[in-house]
Design a protein around this motif. Structure first.
Motif, short mmCIF file in Angstrom:
data_model
loop_
_atom_site.label_atom_id
_atom_site.label_comp_id
_atom_site.label_asym_id
_atom_site.label_seq_id
_atom_site.Cartn_x
_atom_site.Cartn_y
_atom_site.Cartn_z
N SER A 42 32.81 -14.61 -28.76
CA SER A 42 33.94 -15.32 -28.15
C SER A 42 33.50 -16.33 -27.10
O SER A 42 34.31 -17.12 -26.63
CB SER A 42 34.95 -14.33 -27.56
OG SER A 42 34.49 -13.70 -26.38
N PHE A 96 33.61 -4.90 -32.39
CA PHE A 96 34.15 -5.47 -31.16
C PHE A 96 33.05 -6.07 -30.29
O PHE A 96 33.20 -7.17 -29.76
CB PHE A 96 34.95 -4.43 -30.37
CG PHE A 96 35.47 -4.96 -29.06
CD1 PHE A 96 36.48 -5.91 -29.03
CD2 PHE A 96 34.93 -4.53 -27.86
CE1 PHE A 96 36.96 -6.42 -27.82
CE2 PHE A 96 35.39 -5.03 -26.65
CZ PHE A 96 36.42 -5.98 -26.63
N ARG A 118 33.18 -9.90 -29.42
CA ARG A 118 33.33 -10.24 -28.01
C ARG A 118 32.22 -11.20 -27.59
O ARG A 118 32.47 -12.20 -26.92
CB ARG A 118 33.29 -8.99 -27.13
CG ARG A 118 33.42 -9.31 -25.66
CD ARG A 118 33.43 -8.04 -24.82
NE ARG A 118 33.69 -8.35 -23.43
CZ ARG A 118 32.79 -8.27 -22.46
NH1 ARG A 118 31.55 -7.87 -22.73
NH2 ARG A 118 33.10 -8.56 -21.22
N LEU A 178 40.58 -8.94 -32.44
CA LEU A 178 39.78 -9.02 -31.22
C LEU A 178 40.67 -8.88 -29.98
O LEU A 178 40.33 -8.14 -29.06
CB LEU A 178 39.01 -10.34 -31.20
CG LEU A 178 38.05 -10.56 -30.05
CD1 LEU A 178 37.01 -9.45 -29.96
CD2 LEU A 178 37.37 -11.92 -30.19
N SER A 184 40.48 -5.84 -27.27
CA SER A 184 40.25 -6.20 -25.87
C SER A 184 41.33 -5.58 -24.98
O SER A 184 41.02 -5.00 -23.92
CB SER A 184 40.26 -7.72 -25.72
OG SER A 184 40.17 -8.10 -24.37
N LEU A 223 37.57 -10.86 -22.83
CA LEU A 223 36.82 -11.70 -23.76
C LEU A 223 36.25 -12.89 -23.01
O LEU A 223 36.56 -13.12 -21.84
CB LEU A 223 37.73 -12.12 -24.91
CG LEU A 223 38.37 -10.95 -25.66
CD1 LEU A 223 39.39 -11.47 -26.68
CD2 LEU A 223 37.32 -10.10 -26.32
#
Length: 103
Positions: free
Chosen positions: A71, A64, A68, A86, A90, A97
């Motif tokens: 992103s 993650f 993240r 994702l 989140s 994100l």
């Protein structure tokens, strides 16, 4: 407002970790291609869209964090399963994100 010395210290710190910033920026299209290939490969490896190995574990925490951070990358192509994974993590963690802040 950042001071010149704080900016210089930041640039030096990042240069020590990831190399010359100008060179890396120049090669960003190359890095984005590698990121997209990795995201496509990850899509085939995810067991579920809520836990990468089927059961939530520290692997999900590590993954993650990486996803993240990725992103924020403009031009990244997010396969459906990876994007769902994702988004799920989140929402579960209540950690936003960076898609709205893409570089």
């Amino acid at each position: 407002m950042a001071t010149a010395s704080a900016r210089a210290a930041y640039i030096q710190k990042e240069t020590n970790v990831i190399g010359d910033l100008d060179e890396n920026f120049y090669r960003s299209s190359e890095w984005i291609l590698m990121l997209n290939a990795s995201l496509a490969h990850l899509d085939s490896l995810l067991v579920t869209t809520w836990a990468c190995n089927g059961d939530f574990s520290s692997d999900d925490v590590d993954l993650f964090v990486f996803l993240r951070n990725a992103s924020i990358v403009k031009g990244a192509i997010w396969p459906i399963k990876v994007r769902s994974y994702l988004d799920n993590l989140s929402a579960r963690s209540k950690v936003p994100l960076y898609f709205d802040s893409t570089l």
